[in-house]
Design a protein around this motif. Structure first.
Motif, PDB file in Angstrom:
ATOM      1  N   ASP A 102       0.879  -1.169   0.000  1.00  0.00           N
ATOM      2  CA  ASP A 102       0.000   0.000   0.000  1.00  0.00           C
ATOM      3  C   ASP A 102       0.918   1.220   0.000  1.00  0.00           C
ATOM      4  O   ASP A 102       1.396   1.658   1.048  1.00  0.00           O
ATOM      5  CB  ASP A 102      -0.890  -0.027   1.235  1.00  0.00           C
ATOM      6  N   TYR A 103       1.183   1.745  -1.200  1.00  0.00           N
ATOM      7  CA  TYR A 103       2.160   2.820  -1.350  1.00  0.00           C
ATOM      8  C   TYR A 103       1.631   3.819  -2.372  1.00  0.00           C
ATOM      9  O   TYR A 103       1.536   3.519  -3.566  1.00  0.00           O
ATOM     10  CB  TYR A 103       3.508   2.248  -1.800  1.00  0.00           C
ATOM     11  N   ALA A 104       1.245   4.995  -1.884  1.00  0.00           N
ATOM     12  CA  ALA A 104       0.649   6.007  -2.765  1.00  0.00           C
ATOM     13  C   ALA A 104       1.646   6.458  -3.828  1.00  0.00           C
ATOM     14  O   ALA A 104       2.860   6.516  -3.591  1.00  0.00           O
ATOM     15  CB  ALA A 104       0.185   7.198  -1.939  1.00  0.00           C
ATOM     16  N   ALA A 123      -0.506  12.693  -3.899  1.00  0.00           N
ATOM     17  CA  ALA A 123      -0.317  11.320  -4.370  1.00  0.00           C
ATOM     18  C   ALA A 123      -1.620  10.535  -4.242  1.00  0.00           C
ATOM     19  O   ALA A 123      -2.422  10.766  -3.335  1.00  0.00           O
ATOM     20  CB  ALA A 123       0.789  10.649  -3.577  1.00  0.00           C
ATOM     21  N   GLN A 124      -1.845   9.615  -5.156  1.00  0.00           N
ATOM     22  CA  GLN A 124      -3.054   8.793  -5.170  1.00  0.00           C
ATOM     23  C   GLN A 124      -2.774   7.444  -4.500  1.00  0.00           C
ATOM     24  O   GLN A 124      -1.685   6.875  -4.655  1.00  0.00           O
ATOM     25  CB  GLN A 124      -3.520   8.566  -6.609  1.00  0.00           C
ATOM     26  N   ASP A 125      -3.773   6.930  -3.785  1.00  0.00           N
ATOM     27  CA  ASP A 125      -3.586   5.618  -3.166  1.00  0.00           C
ATOM     28  C   ASP A 125      -3.343   4.572  -4.247  1.00  0.00           C
ATOM     29  O   ASP A 125      -3.931   4.631  -5.332  1.00  0.00           O
ATOM     30  CB  ASP A 125      -4.800   5.243  -2.311  1.00  0.00           C
ATOM     31  N   ALA A 126      -2.460   3.627  -3.961  1.00  0.00           N
ATOM     32  CA  ALA A 126      -2.118   2.570  -4.906  1.00  0.00           C
ATOM     33  C   ALA A 126      -1.789   1.307  -4.121  1.00  0.00           C
ATOM     34  O   ALA A 126      -0.957   1.330  -3.217  1.00  0.00           O
ATOM     35  CB  ALA A 126      -0.932   2.992  -5.770  1.00  0.00           C
ATOM     36  N   ILE A 127      -2.460   0.219  -4.479  1.00  0.00           N
ATOM     37  CA  ILE A 127      -2.314  -1.035  -3.733  1.00  0.00           C
ATOM     38  C   ILE A 127      -2.064  -2.182  -4.709  1.00  0.00           C
ATOM     39  O   ILE A 127      -2.789  -2.338  -5.699  1.00  0.00           O
ATOM     40  CB  ILE A 127      -3.564  -1.336  -2.899  1.00  0.00           C
ATOM     41  N   THR A 128      -1.046  -2.975  -4.421  1.00  0.00           N
ATOM     42  CA  THR A 128      -0.710  -4.136  -5.242  1.00  0.00           C
ATOM     43  C   THR A 128      -0.458  -5.346  -4.341  1.00  0.00           C
ATOM     44  O   THR A 128       0.291  -5.252  -3.380  1.00  0.00           O
ATOM     45  CB  THR A 128       0.557  -3.875  -6.075  1.00  0.00           C
ATOM     46  N   GLY A 161      -5.660   1.215 -10.095  1.00  0.00           N
ATOM     47  CA  GLY A 161      -5.184   1.274 -11.472  1.00  0.00           C
ATOM     48  C   GLY A 161      -4.449   2.559 -11.788  1.00  0.00           C
ATOM     49  O   GLY A 161      -4.843   3.286 -12.698  1.00  0.00           O
ATOM     50  N   ARG A 162      -3.386   2.815 -11.064  1.00  0.00           N
ATOM     51  CA  ARG A 162      -2.605   4.034 -11.312  1.00  0.00           C
ATOM     52  C   ARG A 162      -1.643   3.825 -12.484  1.00  0.00           C
ATOM     53  O   ARG A 162      -1.266   2.703 -12.802  1.00  0.00           O
ATOM     54  CB  ARG A 162      -1.826   4.437 -10.068  1.00  0.00           C
ATOM     55  N   LYS A 163      -1.230   4.924 -13.075  1.00  0.00           N
ATOM     56  CA  LYS A 163      -0.342   4.861 -14.229  1.00  0.00           C
ATOM     57  C   LYS A 163       0.977   4.200 -13.849  1.00  0.00           C
ATOM     58  O   LYS A 163       1.639   4.600 -12.898  1.00  0.00           O
ATOM     59  CB  LYS A 163      -0.092   6.273 -14.766  1.00  0.00           C
ATOM     60  N   HIS A 164       1.354   3.170 -14.615  1.00  0.00           N
ATOM     61  CA  HIS A 164       2.604   2.434 -14.388  1.00  0.00           C
ATOM     62  C   HIS A 164       2.684   1.875 -12.964  1.00  0.00           C
ATOM     63  O   HIS A 164       3.778   1.713 -12.423  1.00  0.00           O
ATOM     64  CB  HIS A 164       3.825   3.320 -14.666  1.00  0.00           C
ATOM     65  N   GLN A 165       1.545   1.569 -12.373  1.00  0.00           N
ATOM     66  CA  GLN A 165       1.526   1.162 -10.967  1.00  0.00           C
ATOM     67  C   GLN A 165       2.415  -0.039 -10.687  1.00  0.00           C
ATOM     68  O   GLN A 165       3.221  -0.015  -9.739  1.00  0.00           O
ATOM     69  CB  GLN A 165       0.098   0.847 -10.526  1.00  0.00           C
ATOM     70  N   LEU A 166       2.275  -1.104 -11.460  1.00  0.00           N
ATOM     71  CA  LEU A 166       3.041  -2.307 -11.173  1.00  0.00           C
ATOM     72  C   LEU A 166       4.533  -2.078 -11.356  1.00  0.00           C
ATOM     73  O   LEU A 166       5.351  -2.535 -10.552  1.00  0.00           O
ATOM     74  CB  LEU A 166       2.561  -3.456 -12.056  1.00  0.00           C
ATOM     75  N   ARG A 167       4.883  -1.355 -12.377  1.00  0.00           N
ATOM     76  CA  ARG A 167       6.295  -1.073 -12.624  1.00  0.00           C
ATOM     77  C   ARG A 167       6.886  -0.212 -11.508  1.00  0.00           C
ATOM     78  O   ARG A 167       8.001  -0.454 -11.030  1.00  0.00           O
ATOM     79  CB  ARG A 167       6.444  -0.383 -13.980  1.00  0.00           C
ATOM     80  N   ARG A 168       6.134   0.758 -11.045  1.00  0.00           N
ATOM     81  CA  ARG A 168       6.626   1.650  -9.991  1.00  0.00           C
ATOM     82  C   ARG A 168       6.636   0.956  -8.633  1.00  0.00           C
ATOM     83  O   ARG A 168       7.556   1.172  -7.824  1.00  0.00           O
ATOM     84  CB  ARG A 168       5.775   2.919  -9.961  1.00  0.00           C
ATOM     85  N   HIS A 169       5.646   0.139  -8.373  1.00  0.00           N
ATOM     86  CA  HIS A 169       5.624  -0.582  -7.106  1.00  0.00           C
ATOM     87  C   HIS A 169       6.756  -1.603  -7.018  1.00  0.00           C
ATOM     88  O   HIS A 169       7.385  -1.769  -5.958  1.00  0.00           O
ATOM     89  CB  HIS A 169       4.274  -1.264  -6.906  1.00  0.00           C
ATOM     90  N   MET A 170       7.033  -2.306  -8.103  1.00  0.00           N
ATOM     91  CA  MET A 170       8.139  -3.262  -8.081  1.00  0.00           C
ATOM     92  C   MET A 170       9.478  -2.542  -7.910  1.00  0.00           C
ATOM     93  O   MET A 170      10.364  -3.015  -7.192  1.00  0.00           O
ATOM     94  CB  MET A 170       8.135  -4.097  -9.358  1.00  0.00           C
ATOM     95  N   ALA A 171       9.624  -1.398  -8.523  1.00  0.00           N
ATOM     96  CA  ALA A 171      10.847  -0.609  -8.343  1.00  0.00           C
ATOM     97  C   ALA A 171      10.968  -0.146  -6.892  1.00  0.00           C
ATOM     98  O   ALA A 171      12.065  -0.134  -6.320  1.00  0.00           O
ATOM     99  CB  ALA A 171      10.847   0.577  -9.293  1.00  0.00           C
TER     100      ALA A 171
END
Length: 251
Positions: A102-104, A123-128, A161-171
Motif C-alpha cells: 500500500d504505497y501512494a 499522491a493517489q492511493d495505490a495497492i498491489t 489502477g494508477r499509471k505504471h503502478q506495477l512497474r513503480r511498485h516493483m521498483a
C-alpha cells in the motif's frame, strides 16, 4: 496484420495484445499505424469500445465492449474495483512468499500530453498484491557487487489502477521488472537483451475475473504468454510454475 482473439460473445471481445502495440490511435505517436482497437474491429467486423488500458510495452489480455452501453457498465466495474486483474512479471532479485504493498503514487506526467496538468495534486492511493512463484540464480555477475544474479517469477494483482503502478511498485520494492526502461535496472535489461534476445518488458496481463455486464455470470478470461516467456521458462526451469499460473492462477 491480425490480432489474437481469446474470447468473443455478442457483447464482449477480448484479445491478447502483443508488447509494443498501442491500444488506440494517439497523437503522441503519430507515426504508428497499428493499433489494438482497429485490429480487433477488423477481426470481429464491428466497432469496439475500450474499457480499460494496458501500457504499450505490456502484453496480454485486453477487453473491449461491442456497444457503448456495455462499455459504460464495464468502465464503471473497472473504476469501482469489481474486476480482478492478474499479471505475471519477471523481476530482479528473490521475491518470495506473498504480500500487499500500500504505497501512494504521485501523478506521473507526460511531457506533451500533460503539459498543462496540475503538478501539485496529492499522491493517489495505490495497492498491489504480489506472490512469488519461482526463482533462479544465474552464475553471471550482471552487477559488480554480486558474483551471481537472481530473478523471480511473480504474480501481481493490482487493487487500484494508477499509471505504471506495477512497474513503480516493483521498483519501490527494489525488485524492478526486467525490461522496464523507465523504472528498471539498465544493466539487467541489457543482460537479458544480449543473453536471451529478450528486448521487451516482462510484464503480462494474464487474467481478468469479472461479472458479465449483461448476463451477470462469473467470467474468467486469460491470455497465453508469448515466445519470450516460454524461452525463459525453458532456460530457468520455470515450466511448471508458469503453466500452473496460466491454468489456474495462484490464490
Amino acid at each position: 496484420m491480425s490480432i489474437e482473439l481469446v474470447y468473443e460473445d455478442d457483447w464482449l471481445v477480448a484479445v491478447n495484445k502483443e508488447p509494443g502495440l498501442l491500444v488506440h490511435r494517439s497523437w503522441l505517436d503519430r507515426h504508428e499505424t497499428r493499433f489494438a482497437m482497429q485490429l480487433t474491429r477488423d477481426a470481429v467486423g464491428c466497432h469496439v469500445f475500450p474499457v480499460h488500458r494496458l501500457d504499450r510495452p505490456t502484453s496480454g489480455l485486453l477487453l473491449f465492449a461491442k456497444n457503448a452501453e456495455v462499455a459504460r457498465t464495464l468502465t464503471e466495474a473497472f473504476g469501482e474495483r469489481r474486476v480482478n486483474k492478474t499479471y505475471l512479471a519477471l523481476v530482479r532479485g528473490y521475491l518470495e512468499g506473498e504480500g500487499r504493498l500500500d504505497y501512494a503514487l504521485s501523478r506521473e506526467l507526460d511531457d506533451i500530453a500533460d503539459k498543462f496538468a496540475d503538478t501539485d495534486k496529492p499522491a493517489q492511493d495505490a495497492i498491489t498484491r504480489w506472490q512469488g512463484l519461482d526463482r533462479v540464480e544465474l552464475p553471471v555477475a550482471v552487477s559488480k557487487q554480486h558474483a551471481t544474479s537472481r530473478y523471480s517469477l511473480v504474480q501481481l494483482s493490482p487493487e487500484t489502477g494508477r499509471k505504471h503502478q506495477l512497474r513503480r511498485h516493483m521498483a519501490h520494492l527494489r525488485h524492478p521488472i526486467v525490461g522496464d526502461t523507465s523504472h528498471g535496472d539498465g544493466r539487467h535489461n541489457r543482460f537479458f537483451r544480449e543473453a536471451y534476445q529478450c528486448d521487451r518488458l516482462m510484464l503480462h496481463a494474464a487474467r481478468l475475473s469479472l461479472s458479465h455486464p449483461v448476463t451477470g455470470e462469473s467470467l474468467t478470461l486469460s491470455a497465453p504468454v508469448d515466445a519470450h516467456w516460454h524461452r525463459l521458462a525453458e532456460a530457468f526451469g520455470w515450466h511448471r510454475a508458469l503453466a500452473s499460473a496460466m491454468a489456474d492462477g495462484v490464490e
